[in-house]
Write a protein that holds these residues in place. Sequence first.
Motif, PDB file in Angstrom:
ATOM      1  N   ASN A   1       0.821  -1.201   0.000  1.00  0.00           N
ATOM      2  CA  ASN A   1       0.000   0.000   0.000  1.00  0.00           C
ATOM      3  C   ASN A   1       0.859   1.258   0.000  1.00  0.00           C
ATOM      4  O   ASN A   1       0.526   2.236  -0.649  1.00  0.00           O
ATOM      5  N   THR A   2       1.976   1.227   0.720  1.00  0.00           N
ATOM      6  CA  THR A   2       2.874   2.375   0.753  1.00  0.00           C
ATOM      7  C   THR A   2       3.428   2.641  -0.643  1.00  0.00           C
ATOM      8  O   THR A   2       3.479   3.776  -1.093  1.00  0.00           O
ATOM      9  N   THR A   3       3.834   1.575  -1.343  1.00  0.00           N
ATOM     10  CA  THR A   3       4.347   1.737  -2.699  1.00  0.00           C
ATOM     11  C   THR A   3       3.278   2.328  -3.605  1.00  0.00           C
ATOM     12  O   THR A   3       3.534   3.253  -4.360  1.00  0.00           O
ATOM     13  N   SER A   4       2.054   1.831  -3.508  1.00  0.00           N
ATOM     14  CA  SER A   4       0.967   2.345  -4.335  1.00  0.00           C
ATOM     15  C   SER A   4       0.725   3.818  -4.042  1.00  0.00           C
ATOM     16  O   SER A   4       0.503   4.607  -4.952  1.00  0.00           O
ATOM     17  N   THR A   5       0.767   4.191  -2.780  1.00  0.00           N
ATOM     18  CA  THR A   5       0.553   5.586  -2.406  1.00  0.00           C
ATOM     19  C   THR A   5       1.648   6.465  -2.999  1.00  0.00           C
ATOM     20  O   THR A   5       1.377   7.535  -3.525  1.00  0.00           O
ATOM     21  N   ARG A   6       2.896   5.996  -2.949  1.00  0.00           N
ATOM     22  CA  ARG A   6       3.997   6.757  -3.533  1.00  0.00           C
ATOM     23  C   ARG A   6       3.806   6.924  -5.030  1.00  0.00           C
ATOM     24  O   ARG A   6       4.021   7.991  -5.573  1.00  0.00           O
ATOM     25  N   GLU A   7       3.393   5.857  -5.714  1.00  0.00           N
ATOM     26  CA  GLU A   7       3.178   5.934  -7.153  1.00  0.00           C
ATOM     27  C   GLU A   7       2.057   6.909  -7.481  1.00  0.00           C
ATOM     28  O   GLU A   7       2.165   7.693  -8.409  1.00  0.00           O
ATOM     29  N   ILE A   8       1.003   6.889  -6.718  1.00  0.00           N
ATOM     30  CA  ILE A   8      -0.108   7.809  -6.946  1.00  0.00           C
ATOM     31  C   ILE A   8       0.363   9.239  -6.733  1.00  0.00           C
ATOM     32  O   ILE A   8       0.057  10.124  -7.517  1.00  0.00           O
ATOM     33  N   SER A   9       1.147   9.464  -5.689  1.00  0.00           N
ATOM     34  CA  SER A   9       1.638  10.814  -5.424  1.00  0.00           C
ATOM     35  C   SER A   9       2.482  11.322  -6.587  1.00  0.00           C
ATOM     36  O   SER A   9       2.361  12.474  -6.987  1.00  0.00           O
ATOM     37  N   LYS A  10       3.327  10.489  -7.158  1.00  0.00           N
ATOM     38  CA  LYS A  10       4.143  10.895  -8.297  1.00  0.00           C
ATOM     39  C   LYS A  10       3.263  11.209  -9.496  1.00  0.00           C
ATOM     40  O   LYS A  10       3.475  12.194 -10.191  1.00  0.00           O
ATOM     41  N   GLN A  11       2.246  10.389  -9.718  1.00  0.00           N
ATOM     42  CA  GLN A  11       1.329  10.636 -10.829  1.00  0.00           C
ATOM     43  C   GLN A  11       0.565  11.935 -10.607  1.00  0.00           C
ATOM     44  O   GLN A  11       0.401  12.724 -11.525  1.00  0.00           O
ATOM     45  N   GLU A  12       0.120  12.164  -9.383  1.00  0.00           N
ATOM     46  CA  GLU A  12      -0.605  13.395  -9.084  1.00  0.00           C
ATOM     47  C   GLU A  12       0.297  14.605  -9.281  1.00  0.00           C
ATOM     48  O   GLU A  12      -0.135  15.628  -9.799  1.00  0.00           O
ATOM     49  N   MET A  13       1.560  14.484  -8.870  1.00  0.00           N
ATOM     50  CA  MET A  13       2.495  15.598  -9.043  1.00  0.00           C
ATOM     51  C   MET A  13       2.666  15.913 -10.527  1.00  0.00           C
ATOM     52  O   MET A  13       2.645  17.063 -10.924  1.00  0.00           O
ATOM     53  N   LYS A  14       2.812  14.873 -11.352  1.00  0.00           N
ATOM     54  CA  LYS A  14       2.967  15.100 -12.780  1.00  0.00           C
ATOM     55  C   LYS A  14       1.710  15.745 -13.347  1.00  0.00           C
ATOM     56  O   LYS A  14       1.775  16.626 -14.170  1.00  0.00           O
ATOM     57  N   HIS A  15       0.565  15.288 -12.876  1.00  0.00           N
ATOM     58  CA  HIS A  15      -0.704  15.798 -13.389  1.00  0.00           C
ATOM     59  C   HIS A  15      -0.947  17.243 -12.962  1.00  0.00           C
ATOM     60  O   HIS A  15      -1.530  18.006 -13.719  1.00  0.00           O
ATOM     61  N   THR A  16      -0.500  17.629 -11.792  1.00  0.00           N
ATOM     62  CA  THR A  16      -0.795  18.971 -11.301  1.00  0.00           C
ATOM     63  C   THR A  16       0.196  20.017 -11.804  1.00  0.00           C
ATOM     64  O   THR A  16      -0.072  21.200 -11.667  1.00  0.00           O
ATOM     65  N   ARG A  17       1.319  19.613 -12.362  1.00  0.00           N
ATOM     66  CA  ARG A  17       2.240  20.599 -12.941  1.00  0.00           C
ATOM     67  C   ARG A  17       1.554  21.267 -14.113  1.00  0.00           C
ATOM     68  O   ARG A  17       0.878  20.623 -14.903  1.00  0.00           O
ATOM     69  N   GLN A  18       1.729  22.567 -14.209  1.00  0.00           N
ATOM     70  CA  GLN A  18       1.092  23.303 -15.287  1.00  0.00           C
ATOM     71  C   GLN A  18       2.109  24.192 -15.978  1.00  0.00           C
ATOM     72  O   GLN A  18       3.079  24.637 -15.375  1.00  0.00           O
ATOM     73  N   LEU A  19       1.856  24.424 -17.239  1.00  0.00           N
ATOM     74  CA  LEU A  19       2.720  25.282 -18.037  1.00  0.00           C
ATOM     75  C   LEU A  19       2.127  26.688 -18.046  1.00  0.00           C
ATOM     76  O   LEU A  19       0.974  26.887 -18.415  1.00  0.00           O
ATOM     77  N   ARG A  20       2.913  27.643 -17.591  1.00  0.00           N
ATOM     78  CA  ARG A  20       2.476  29.038 -17.559  1.00  0.00           C
ATOM     79  C   ARG A  20       3.116  29.788 -18.728  1.00  0.00           C
ATOM     80  O   ARG A  20       4.290  29.587 -19.049  1.00  0.00           O
ATOM     81  N   HIS A  21       2.318  30.649 -19.334  1.00  0.00           N
ATOM     82  CA  HIS A  21       2.755  31.492 -20.451  1.00  0.00           C
ATOM     83  C   HIS A  21       2.495  32.925 -20.008  1.00  0.00           C
ATOM     84  O   HIS A  21       1.358  33.378 -19.961  1.00  0.00           O
ATOM     85  N   MET A  22       3.566  33.623 -19.606  1.00  0.00           N
ATOM     86  CA  MET A  22       3.454  34.986 -19.095  1.00  0.00           C
ATOM     87  C   MET A  22       3.813  35.966 -20.218  1.00  0.00           C
ATOM     88  O   MET A  22       4.849  35.831 -20.858  1.00  0.00           O
ATOM     89  N   VAL A  23       2.921  36.931 -20.428  1.00  0.00           N
ATOM     90  CA  VAL A  23       3.109  37.924 -21.478  1.00  0.00           C
ATOM     91  C   VAL A  23       3.058  39.307 -20.837  1.00  0.00           C
ATOM     92  O   VAL A  23       2.115  39.627 -20.113  1.00  0.00           O
ATOM     93  N   LEU A  24       4.071  40.117 -21.091  1.00  0.00           N
ATOM     94  CA  LEU A  24       4.134  41.487 -20.572  1.00  0.00           C
ATOM     95  C   LEU A  24       4.149  42.455 -21.747  1.00  0.00           C
ATOM     96  O   LEU A  24       4.885  42.255 -22.717  1.00  0.00           O
ATOM     97  N   PHE A  25       3.321  43.494 -21.664  1.00  0.00           N
ATOM     98  CA  PHE A  25       3.241  44.499 -22.725  1.00  0.00           C
ATOM     99  C   PHE A  25       3.728  45.851 -22.246  1.00  0.00           C
ATOM    100  O   PHE A  25       3.404  46.293 -21.147  1.00  0.00           O
ATOM    101  N   LYS A  26       4.484  46.500 -23.124  1.00  0.00           N
ATOM    102  CA  LYS A  26       4.818  47.921 -22.990  1.00  0.00           C
ATOM    103  C   LYS A  26       4.148  48.583 -24.197  1.00  0.00           C
ATOM    104  O   LYS A  26       4.431  48.230 -25.345  1.00  0.00           O
ATOM    105  N   PHE A  27       3.239  49.498 -23.939  1.00  0.00           N
ATOM    106  CA  PHE A  27       2.487  50.132 -25.022  1.00  0.00           C
ATOM    107  C   PHE A  27       3.185  51.388 -25.522  1.00  0.00           C
ATOM    108  O   PHE A  27       3.912  52.051 -24.781  1.00  0.00           O
ATOM    109  N   ASN A  28       2.925  51.710 -26.792  1.00  0.00           N
ATOM    110  CA  ASN A  28       3.417  52.966 -27.365  1.00  0.00           C
ATOM    111  C   ASN A  28       2.788  54.128 -26.614  1.00  0.00           C
ATOM    112  O   ASN A  28       1.632  54.055 -26.181  1.00  0.00           O
ATOM    113  N   GLU A  29       3.518  55.198 -26.474  1.00  0.00           N
ATOM    114  CA  GLU A  29       2.994  56.383 -25.794  1.00  0.00           C
ATOM    115  C   GLU A  29       1.796  56.977 -26.528  1.00  0.00           C
ATOM    116  O   GLU A  29       0.944  57.613 -25.912  1.00  0.00           O
ATOM    117  N   GLU A  30       1.722  56.747 -27.831  1.00  0.00           N
ATOM    118  CA  GLU A  30       0.625  57.295 -28.635  1.00  0.00           C
ATOM    119  C   GLU A  30      -0.685  56.528 -28.449  1.00  0.00           C
ATOM    120  O   GLU A  30      -1.756  57.012 -28.801  1.00  0.00           O
TER     121      GLU A  30
END
Length: 135
Positions: free
Chosen positions: A20-49
């Motif tokens: 059961n301990t091994t299964s719990t560890r495997e589930i935790s690793k799978q959950e960690m992989k599943h919960t990782r997310q890719l963030r795409h950060m975009v910053l804008f500097k606008f023209n003064e006009e």
Amino acid sequence: MKLSVALFVLIITLGCSQENTTSTREISKQEMKHTRQLRHMVLFKFNEESTIQEIEKIVTDFSTLPSQIKSIKDYEWGLHKSAEDLNKGFTHAFLLTFDSQDGLDTYLPHTAHQNFVASIQPHIADVMVIDYWTN
């Protein structure tokens, strides 16, 4: 005989709990992989006009992308508010979340995204993009 039965029960119990301990560890690793997310950060500097109305339209148009591109799992934006004055002219931050690299790869060439990028070009003095995986 009672000692043999007790040892047998103890061995079975230890074996099961170890499994059961091994299964719990495997589930935790799978959950960690599943919960990782890719963030795409975009910053804008606008023209003064660029006017406030033009910038507000850009924000509104950017905010419609998640309804048009299903691979975007979350979206938020905000304005620069730091007293440190280290923003180098970047005033608007947008954060998009994807579940996978494939999600981002779908977003980038998507027609809705490309049309948005083309529409804002006259107003953008500079843009910065940072992609990262959450830990």
